[in-house]
Design an enzyme around this catalytic site. Sequence first.
Site, PDB file in Angstrom:
ATOM      1  N   LYS A  99       0.821  -1.213   0.000  1.00 21.30           N
ATOM      2  CA  LYS A  99       0.000   0.000   0.000  1.00 21.30           C
ATOM      3  C   LYS A  99       0.861   1.271   0.000  1.00 21.30           C
ATOM      4  O   LYS A  99       2.085   1.208   0.228  1.00 21.30           O
ATOM      5  CB  LYS A  99      -0.911  -0.024   1.225  1.00 21.30           C
ATOM      6  CG  LYS A  99      -1.966  -1.134   1.204  1.00 21.30           C
ATOM      7  CD  LYS A  99      -2.783  -1.014   2.479  1.00 21.30           C
ATOM      8  CE  LYS A  99      -3.838  -2.077   2.602  1.00 21.30           C
ATOM      9  NZ  LYS A  99      -4.526  -1.965   3.898  1.00 21.30           N
TER      10      LYS A  99
ATOM     11  N   TYR B   7     -12.780  -2.299  -2.208  1.00 21.15           N
ATOM     12  CA  TYR B   7     -13.196  -2.216  -0.801  1.00 21.15           C
ATOM     13  C   TYR B   7     -14.720  -2.114  -0.641  1.00 21.15           C
ATOM     14  O   TYR B   7     -15.199  -1.614   0.387  1.00 21.15           O
ATOM     15  CB  TYR B   7     -12.502  -1.024  -0.127  1.00 21.15           C
ATOM     16  CG  TYR B   7     -11.042  -1.309   0.223  1.00 21.15           C
ATOM     17  CD1 TYR B   7     -10.695  -2.425   0.982  1.00 21.15           C
ATOM     18  CD2 TYR B   7     -10.022  -0.459  -0.182  1.00 21.15           C
ATOM     19  CE1 TYR B   7      -9.369  -2.687   1.318  1.00 21.15           C
ATOM     20  CE2 TYR B   7      -8.691  -0.715   0.143  1.00 21.15           C
ATOM     21  CZ  TYR B   7      -8.373  -1.840   0.900  1.00 21.15           C
ATOM     22  OH  TYR B   7      -7.069  -2.100   1.236  1.00 21.15           O
TER      23      TYR B   7
ATOM     24  N   PHE C 134     -14.388   3.689   8.753  1.00 20.75           N
ATOM     25  CA  PHE C 134     -13.059   3.881   8.166  1.00 20.75           C
ATOM     26  C   PHE C 134     -13.064   3.865   6.645  1.00 20.75           C
ATOM     27  O   PHE C 134     -12.014   4.010   6.025  1.00 20.75           O
ATOM     28  CB  PHE C 134     -12.074   2.830   8.699  1.00 20.75           C
ATOM     29  CG  PHE C 134     -12.459   1.394   8.414  1.00 20.75           C
ATOM     30  CD1 PHE C 134     -12.167   0.800   7.198  1.00 20.75           C
ATOM     31  CD2 PHE C 134     -13.112   0.638   9.383  1.00 20.75           C
ATOM     32  CE1 PHE C 134     -12.523  -0.519   6.939  1.00 20.75           C
ATOM     33  CE2 PHE C 134     -13.472  -0.688   9.131  1.00 20.75           C
ATOM     34  CZ  PHE C 134     -13.181  -1.264   7.902  1.00 20.75           C
TER      35      PHE C 134
ATOM     36  N   ARG D 144      -0.987 -14.229   4.882  1.00 16.45           N
ATOM     37  CA  ARG D 144      -1.598 -13.459   5.981  1.00 16.45           C
ATOM     38  C   ARG D 144      -0.769 -13.591   7.258  1.00 16.45           C
ATOM     39  O   ARG D 144      -0.669 -12.666   8.057  1.00 16.45           O
ATOM     40  CB  ARG D 144      -3.060 -13.875   6.178  1.00 16.45           C
ATOM     41  CG  ARG D 144      -3.921 -13.401   4.986  1.00 16.45           C
ATOM     42  CD  ARG D 144      -5.357 -13.837   5.101  1.00 16.45           C
ATOM     43  NE  ARG D 144      -6.117 -13.114   6.113  1.00 16.45           N
ATOM     44  CZ  ARG D 144      -6.611 -11.906   5.960  1.00 16.45           C
ATOM     45  NH1 ARG D 144      -6.416 -11.240   4.831  1.00 16.45           N
ATOM     46  NH2 ARG D 144      -7.304 -11.321   6.927  1.00 16.45           N
TER      47      ARG D 144
ATOM     48  N   THR E 264      -4.505  -7.724  10.850  1.00 16.07           N
ATOM     49  CA  THR E 264      -4.855  -6.409  10.288  1.00 16.07           C
ATOM     50  C   THR E 264      -4.517  -5.292  11.271  1.00 16.07           C
ATOM     51  O   THR E 264      -3.968  -4.255  10.886  1.00 16.07           O
ATOM     52  CB  THR E 264      -6.361  -6.379   9.945  1.00 16.07           C
ATOM     53  OG1 THR E 264      -6.626  -7.464   9.060  1.00 16.07           O
ATOM     54  CG2 THR E 264      -6.766  -5.074   9.283  1.00 16.07           C
TER      55      THR E 264
ATOM     56  N   ARG F  11       3.642  -6.456   9.769  1.00 15.13           N
ATOM     57  CA  ARG F  11       2.920  -5.385  10.498  1.00 15.13           C
ATOM     58  C   ARG F  11       3.472  -5.181  11.901  1.00 15.13           C
ATOM     59  O   ARG F  11       3.535  -4.046  12.393  1.00 15.13           O
ATOM     60  CB  ARG F  11       1.428  -5.696  10.513  1.00 15.13           C
ATOM     61  CG  ARG F  11       0.808  -5.484   9.134  1.00 15.13           C
ATOM     62  CD  ARG F  11      -0.589  -5.982   9.058  1.00 15.13           C
ATOM     63  NE  ARG F  11      -1.164  -5.736   7.737  1.00 15.13           N
ATOM     64  CZ  ARG F  11      -2.105  -6.487   7.195  1.00 15.13           C
ATOM     65  NH1 ARG F  11      -2.589  -7.525   7.847  1.00 15.13           N
ATOM     66  NH2 ARG F  11      -2.575  -6.192   5.997  1.00 15.13           N
TER      67      ARG F  11
ATOM     68  N   ASN G 195      -1.489  -0.087   7.573  1.00  8.17           N
ATOM     69  CA  ASN G 195      -1.018  -1.442   7.901  1.00  8.17           C
ATOM     70  C   ASN G 195      -0.218  -2.070   6.754  1.00  8.17           C
ATOM     71  O   ASN G 195      -0.070  -3.274   6.671  1.00  8.17           O
ATOM     72  CB  ASN G 195      -2.174  -2.331   8.363  1.00  8.17           C
ATOM     73  CG  ASN G 195      -3.183  -2.592   7.267  1.00  8.17           C
ATOM     74  OD1 ASN G 195      -3.053  -2.079   6.151  1.00  8.17           O
ATOM     75  ND2 ASN G 195      -4.186  -3.393   7.560  1.00  8.17           N
TER      76      ASN G 195
ATOM     77  N   HIS H 217      -2.139  -5.365   1.803  1.00  4.74           N
ATOM     78  CA  HIS H 217      -3.428  -6.059   1.760  1.00  4.74           C
ATOM     79  C   HIS H 217      -3.163  -7.443   1.193  1.00  4.74           C
ATOM     80  O   HIS H 217      -2.382  -7.593   0.254  1.00  4.74           O
ATOM     81  CB  HIS H 217      -4.428  -5.318   0.855  1.00  4.74           C
ATOM     82  CG  HIS H 217      -5.626  -6.156   0.531  1.00  4.74           C
ATOM     83  ND1 HIS H 217      -6.694  -6.256   1.384  1.00  4.74           N
ATOM     84  CD2 HIS H 217      -5.893  -6.980  -0.518  1.00  4.74           C
ATOM     85  CE1 HIS H 217      -7.587  -7.096   0.858  1.00  4.74           C
ATOM     86  NE2 HIS H 217      -7.116  -7.551  -0.298  1.00  4.74           N
TER      87      HIS H 217
ATOM     88  N   GLU I  89     -10.466 -10.760  -6.527  1.00 12.70           N
ATOM     89  CA  GLU I  89      -9.517  -9.642  -6.473  1.00 12.70           C
ATOM     90  C   GLU I  89      -8.483  -9.721  -7.600  1.00 12.70           C
ATOM     91  O   GLU I  89      -8.130  -8.709  -8.190  1.00 12.70           O
ATOM     92  CB  GLU I  89      -8.816  -9.622  -5.105  1.00 12.70           C
ATOM     93  CG  GLU I  89      -9.761  -9.245  -3.972  1.00 12.70           C
ATOM     94  CD  GLU I  89      -9.117  -9.311  -2.590  1.00 12.70           C
ATOM     95  OE1 GLU I  89      -9.785  -8.939  -1.623  1.00 12.70           O
ATOM     96  OE2 GLU I  89      -7.944  -9.733  -2.484  1.00 12.70           O
TER      97      GLU I  89
HETATM   98  P1  CMP Z   1      -6.986  -4.401   4.339  1.00 11.82           P
HETATM   99  O1  CMP Z   1      -6.501  -5.777   4.631  1.00 11.82           O
HETATM  100  O2  CMP Z   1      -6.541  -3.753   3.093  1.00 11.82           O
HETATM  101  O3  CMP Z   1      -8.601  -4.425   4.362  1.00 11.82           O
HETATM  102  C1  CMP Z   1      -9.366  -3.315   4.718  1.00 11.82           C
HETATM  103  C2  CMP Z   1      -8.522  -2.174   5.197  1.00 11.82           C
HETATM  104  O4  CMP Z   1      -9.236  -1.199   5.906  1.00 11.82           O
HETATM  105  C3  CMP Z   1      -7.495  -2.695   6.192  1.00 11.82           C
HETATM  106  O5  CMP Z   1      -6.524  -3.459   5.550  1.00 11.82           O
HETATM  107  C4  CMP Z   1      -7.056  -1.407   6.841  1.00 11.82           C
HETATM  108  O6  CMP Z   1      -6.136  -0.683   6.027  1.00 11.82           O
HETATM  109  C5  CMP Z   1      -8.388  -0.654   6.890  1.00 11.82           C
HETATM  110  N1  CMP Z   1      -9.068  -0.818   8.179  1.00 11.82           N
HETATM  111  C6  CMP Z   1      -9.686  -1.926   8.634  1.00 11.82           C
HETATM  112  N2  CMP Z   1     -10.221  -1.697   9.852  1.00 11.82           N
HETATM  113  C7  CMP Z   1      -9.914  -0.421  10.155  1.00 11.82           C
HETATM  114  C8  CMP Z   1     -10.156   0.405  11.283  1.00 11.82           C
HETATM  115  N3  CMP Z   1     -10.838  -0.042  12.337  1.00 11.82           N
HETATM  116  N4  CMP Z   1      -9.694   1.667  11.260  1.00 11.82           N
HETATM  117  C9  CMP Z   1      -9.004   2.134  10.186  1.00 11.82           C
HETATM  118  N5  CMP Z   1      -8.732   1.399   9.087  1.00 11.82           N
HETATM  119  C10 CMP Z   1      -9.181   0.130   9.065  1.00 11.82           C
END
Ligand code: CMP
Length: 149
Positions: A9, A49, A57, A85, A91, A102, A112, A115, A126
């Site tokens: 990202k 998304y 968020f 993962r 996450t 992470r 983070n 993805h 995807e």
């Molecule tokens: P990703 O695995 O790309 O999938 C959804 C994304 O939303 C996640 O990683 C984070 O970047 C973001 N995300 C998920 N939960 C939250 C949260 N509670 N607050 C802010 N960002 C979030």
Amino acid sequence: MERSLVLIKPDAVQRGLIGEVITRLERRGLRLIAAKFMSVSKELAETHYATHIGKSFYEPLIKFITAAPVMAMVWQGPDAITAIRQTMGKTKATEAAPGSVRHDFALETRYNLTHASDSPESAEKEITLWFKKEELISWERDVERWIYE
Ligand code: CMP
């Protein structure tokens, strides 16, 4: 054999962590089968998304993922979705296992760094969204016979 979409990202790109993430996936034994460094359109971000529409968020997430380039990739291997993962960590960065990407480089959930697809079904969706069929490279990584049967 499983495949997974992996996005490095904008935060990881800006921080110079593209090589770090790719190195970890290569060292794990996974096979890179597609990669492109690209800007993400609002349309692509919103489709990718779509399951998060309405969440608190969501809007900041769309802004974040379109704010700088991403490195989009497809990786393949046995149990690749779980393996990737695990390499990335949970996450929520403060819950990610020590040694994961992470844990080692992130502090917040939005920032983070990567993805990765969360199931074979979402991986297929995807990969189709991010890559054309001809962008997926079919090749043999000879060392794989020393990594898995
Ligand atoms: P990703 O695995 O790309 O999938 C959804 C994304 O939303 C996640 O990683 C984070 O970047 C973001 N995300 C998920 N939960 C939250 C949260 N509670 N607050 C802010 N960002 C979030």
